[in-house]
Write an enzyme that holds these catalytic residues in place. Structure first.
Site, PDB file in Angstrom:
ATOM      1  CG  ASP A  98      55.894  15.168  46.275  1.00  0.00           C
ATOM      2  OD1 ASP A  98      56.184  16.149  45.564  1.00  0.00           O
ATOM      3  OD2 ASP A  98      55.365  15.286  47.395  1.00  0.00           O
ATOM      4  CE1 TYR A 203      56.679  20.875  50.396  1.00  0.00           C
ATOM      5  CE2 TYR A 203      54.789  20.054  51.620  1.00  0.00           C
ATOM      6  CZ  TYR A 203      55.525  20.120  50.451  1.00  0.00           C
ATOM      7  OH  TYR A 203      55.107  19.433  49.351  1.00  0.00           O
ATOM      8  CG  HIS A 257      54.441  16.038  40.888  1.00  0.00           C
ATOM      9  ND1 HIS A 257      55.788  16.217  41.093  1.00  0.00           N
ATOM     10  CD2 HIS A 257      53.908  15.705  42.092  1.00  0.00           C
ATOM     11  CE1 HIS A 257      56.071  16.025  42.377  1.00  0.00           C
ATOM     12  NE2 HIS A 257      54.952  15.699  43.003  1.00  0.00           N
TER      13      HIS A 257
END
Length: 281
Positions: A98, A203, A257
């Site tokens: 990730d 982010y 994931h």
């Protein structure tokens, strides 16, 4: 496992270490910390590797610098390169999942001197991600939260509301926490002052600070993809060979994931097979 701290690139990073031999650095994603690798650390250590799993800056027990600029991807990559040196090694195999995978891509691109080989799990190459966000509406819909995280204060309020109800839901339903003990560990890691803001700033910084231009990755690379990922479509792995000539791809058809948990035994075996000829010496 031994816990320790290292000063790297101006920040104090907490890490867990086990084993001896060629160095392997494990980089976690969001919302995670070193505990993300609990199924891999003992397996790699038992196979003859020195395994170091840090909390990335801002996470868990690592230092949390203030401000969005402190979480630029180039800065995060420099942290990892400095950590390799702080561990007394010249090179390491860098493994990332990730967000840790995105950091690992950048370490291999811009600090190739410290990377002997690369393992990526469910993290697209930056150019593949840019490509699909531009043309793939299905991926755009699945990445809605990235836009939400650009807002001030509201994402923190939502993730912290109701005793971290949303965070608990993500971690437990299809996430890395499979029981109450594991869930408690993740929630505790996010309970520290400023921890949620630091994680979200990854982010924010990604879209406000242009990173260095991607370059071809020359080291041997293994890309592992959980094909049932609800956030990142498998198409993101396609075409990676254009930027990574020495690429091997491995698919886990039933994994989501967090492929390192959903298919731990298979992933461990595949990583160990890959590392055998490619690990740092």
């Amino acid at each position: 496992m031994m816990h320790g701290y290292a000063h790297a690139n101006g920040v104090r990073l907490h890490y867990v270490e086990q084993g001896s031999g060629p160095l392997v650095i494990l980089l976690h994603g969001f919302p995670d910390f070193w505990y993300s690798w609990r199924d891999q650390i003992p397996a790699l250590a038992a196979a003859g590797y020195r395994v170091v799993a840090p909390d990335l800056r801002g996470y868990n027990e690592s230092e949390r610098p203030q401000g969005i600029e402190a979480y630029k991807i180039d800065t995060l990559a420099a942290d990892v390169a400095a950590l390799v040196t702080a561990m007394g090694a010249e090179r390491a195999t860098v493994v990332g999942h990730d967000w840790g995978g995105l950091v690992a891509w950048h370490v291999a691109m811009h600090h190739p001197e410290v990377v002997s080989s690369l393992v990526i799990m469910n993290a697209p190459h930056p150019l593949a991600f840019r490509r699909e966000l531009r043309q793939n509406w299905a991926q755009k819909r699945r990445s809605w939260y990235i836009g939400f995280f650009q807002l001030p204060w509201l994402p923190e309020a939502v993730l912290s509301a109701g005793n971290q109800w949303l965070l608990r839901r993500v971690l437990r339903r299809g996430g890395p926490a499979h029981n109450d003990t594991e869930l408690a560990a993740y929630v505790a890691a996010f309970a520290g002052h400023g921890a949620t803001t630091a994680a979200i700033n990854y982010y924010r910084a990604l879209f406000r600070h242009r990173p260095k231009r991607p370059v071809t990755i020359q080291c041997p690379t293994l890309l592992i993809w959980g094909m049932r990922d609800p956030f990142l479509l498998p198409v993101l792995a396609e075409g990676t060979e254009a930027w990574v000539p020495r690429l091997e791809r491995h698919e886990e058809p039933r994994a989501r994931h967090w492929v390192q948990h959903d298919a731990a035994a298979s992933v461990n075996a595949r990583v160990l097979s890959f590392l055998s000829p490619h690990a740092a010496t």
